[in-house]
Design a protein around this motif. Sequence first.
Motif, short mmCIF file in Angstrom:
data_model
loop_
_atom_site.label_atom_id
_atom_site.label_comp_id
_atom_site.label_asym_id
_atom_site.label_seq_id
_atom_site.Cartn_x
_atom_site.Cartn_y
_atom_site.Cartn_z
N ILE A 125 -6.87 -22.03 7.64
CA ILE A 125 -7.55 -20.59 7.43
C ILE A 125 -7.44 -20.23 6.11
CG2 ILE A 125 -6.86 -20.28 9.82
CD1 ILE A 125 -5.09 -18.14 8.78
N ARG A 126 -6.46 -20.34 5.20
CA ARG A 126 -6.40 -19.87 3.77
C ARG A 126 -7.08 -20.82 2.75
NH1 ARG A 126 -1.00 -16.03 3.51
NH2 ARG A 126 -0.62 -16.06 5.72
N TYR A 127 -6.62 -22.07 2.71
CA TYR A 127 -7.10 -22.97 1.73
C TYR A 127 -8.41 -23.39 2.02
CZ TYR A 127 -2.48 -23.19 -0.63
OH TYR A 127 -1.57 -22.80 -1.27
N GLU A 147 -10.82 -15.32 19.36
CA GLU A 147 -11.81 -15.04 18.16
C GLU A 147 -12.77 -16.13 18.00
OE1 GLU A 147 -9.74 -14.09 14.46
OE2 GLU A 147 -11.68 -13.85 13.23
N TYR A 148 -12.34 -17.37 17.81
CA TYR A 148 -13.28 -18.41 17.52
C TYR A 148 -14.17 -18.73 18.82
CZ TYR A 148 -11.53 -19.49 13.00
OH TYR A 148 -11.25 -19.29 11.40
N LEU A 149 -13.83 -18.44 19.90
CA LEU A 149 -14.99 -18.64 21.24
C LEU A 149 -16.11 -18.02 20.70
CD1 LEU A 149 -12.27 -18.12 24.25
CD2 LEU A 149 -12.97 -20.34 22.82
N LEU A 150 -16.25 -16.81 20.36
CA LEU A 150 -17.43 -15.93 19.97
C LEU A 150 -17.82 -16.62 18.83
CD1 LEU A 150 -19.46 -13.90 20.45
CD2 LEU A 150 -17.97 -12.22 19.23
N LYS A 151 -17.09 -16.65 17.85
CA LYS A 151 -17.84 -17.03 16.41
C LYS A 151 -18.16 -18.37 16.30
CE LYS A 151 -15.21 -13.47 13.96
NZ LYS A 151 -14.55 -12.99 12.92
N THR A 169 -11.18 -16.20 10.55
CA THR A 169 -9.83 -15.57 10.84
C THR A 169 -9.29 -14.96 9.60
OG1 THR A 169 -7.99 -14.95 12.29
CG2 THR A 169 -8.22 -17.39 11.14
N GLU A 170 -9.47 -15.53 8.46
CA GLU A 170 -9.01 -15.18 7.22
C GLU A 170 -10.01 -14.35 6.47
OE1 GLU A 170 -5.70 -15.32 6.78
OE2 GLU A 170 -5.34 -15.36 4.38
#
Length: 606
Positions: free
Chosen positions: A146-148, A277-281, A586-587
């Motif tokens: 998520i970050r890198y 969150e990733y289900l919708l996105k 998400t980040e």
Amino acid sequence: MHLAFAPRSILYALVLVVATYLLYVTFVIDHSLESLPHSAPPSQQEIFPEVSSEEWACRADQVKQGFKHAYHSYEKYAAPYDELLPITHGKINNFNGWGVTAFDSLDTMLIMDLQHEFERALGIVARANFSVSSDRAFVPYFETVIRYLGGLLGAYALSHEKLLLDRADELAMILDGVFDSASGLPFYGVNPASGKPEGSELGILAEMATLQLEYTYLAKLTGKKDYFNHANNVMRTLYSADLHETGGMLPVIWNLTSGTPVDTHLSVGSQADSTHEYLLKQYLLTGQTDKASLEMYVQATTFIITHLLFISPKRHLLYVTDTIGSTYKEAGTSMHTFEHLSCFLPGLLALGAHLLPLDNLASLGVDILNLRGRDGAYGHASKGYRQLASWNLKKVHLWAAEGLAQTCYLTYADQASGLGADEMVFGKWSGSKAQAKDHSYDESYSWIRAMETWRQSGSRGPPPGVGDKAPIVHTEAEAMSGWTKRDYVMKKWSYLLRPETVESLFILWRVTGDVKWRHRGWKIFEAIERETKTPSGYGSPRSVGRSPAPLDDNMPSYFLAETLKYLYLLFNDEELIPLDRWVFNTEAHPFPVFEWTEHEKTMFNL
Ligand code: DMJ
């Protein structure tokens, strides 16, 4: 008969009756929400001054200055280490030692038009050696993605700087050994040198199912089928799981060998948040084509709305909570904790209500009573699916979003510092096993139940839990002195510079156009400036109940990646990163919405 001469047993009986009545008054009447819609506290709108567009531009600029202060301090005292220690002018390698703050900040710099900082950060990206020192045998997969990876891809999307895509591709290949489980779900971590995975057979939902956006976009950019397959495998595994035990909701713990759920602990916050969150996105990123993701999103939100949303006794604050237990019956038992992490949910619900035809899901071939072809048969939870099917889903999602965002904001506005605590407990919840088994509390305060009563009453007022409420400010001492008029007590007092509340305020502003969400974000930014700023960065308040707040010596990279980015976008008038054309990971790293070409469809067997 004179009372003085009554036999002792009659006196005992009288005492018993009085005591029972008092208990009833205290615990049952007080808990009853029969009259909730009528007795709702009157809407108490906070009055905000008129603010011109020049002033909003000036506010956006103040956030940009805040970002520069944080990043310049990182450059001066900590780079190329991972994070800055903002009180001691120190540095720490806590996320692989590759310079996570620089990677996480790249696209915020581009959005804020900080070209010089971006050029300098590219140097850190170019020099990063994706290995680990001998004292750390592995890198944690979820945070690295998520970050890198997210940071590289978001910045590539905005700049088309080749180095960023090359490094993203290189990093993803180095991480590939993480998928070496029988199910293909990723392990907790991986050794970047040997490719050996690290971690047990049991995986945590958020950690094993928060890669779909990153890998799908990377597959689009590189054309590599392996990346597509990793993302696709996660989605198919979630889709084919038997979720009868948990009413259709994805539980927290999974077996990475069999690819099946192994417990019934349900969470919207920690350990689960980004998967929901990733289900919708994922559906939005792929140009609204991945119907399985959409169905899972409708299913998850239906369960959340009908089983995990509650309303508080006096202030009628809407909140979302988690469940405990190892059987479905216990899984229906709510903990009434409310996490800062869960404050992403109002933004997600608002985004879905804005972009999906939730009031006409049939137009997409989705039936809430027949999700995943299972005829809505989710044990005890089926009633909830049937209940929600009779509502206008678009309205319900938006009401829930507004009510939850209002509560998230109040958990800031209620504090002496003006900042939000990491975790609270609502209601008269004692946390005891006995109370956990008492479902009457959950029934009394269920939001969907209160909504039914509101609908039947024909009330013209706002739905329960929706509408403005005045803050009730308490100091730490007052808040610690027991149950207060606020309806909740603190569990974790710290504010970790987290983004979730301002993220939701930003989305609600974009979706509704109601300026109150912007004003609330400004109050939060003022509190951040007042309470957390140090001569060399921003520290994390240990207790939001105090002002000035005592600070812990850390400045997480997500503060620059997310918190300051969302605040900037909230105040900026230019509609940067339109929500219908970009999806934030998400980040808060933005990826562009796309459609698969015919060639890609053939290549990926779509
Ligand atoms: C961020 O790193 C991400 O948003 C993650 O999904 C969970 N929360 C933290 C910040 O609170």
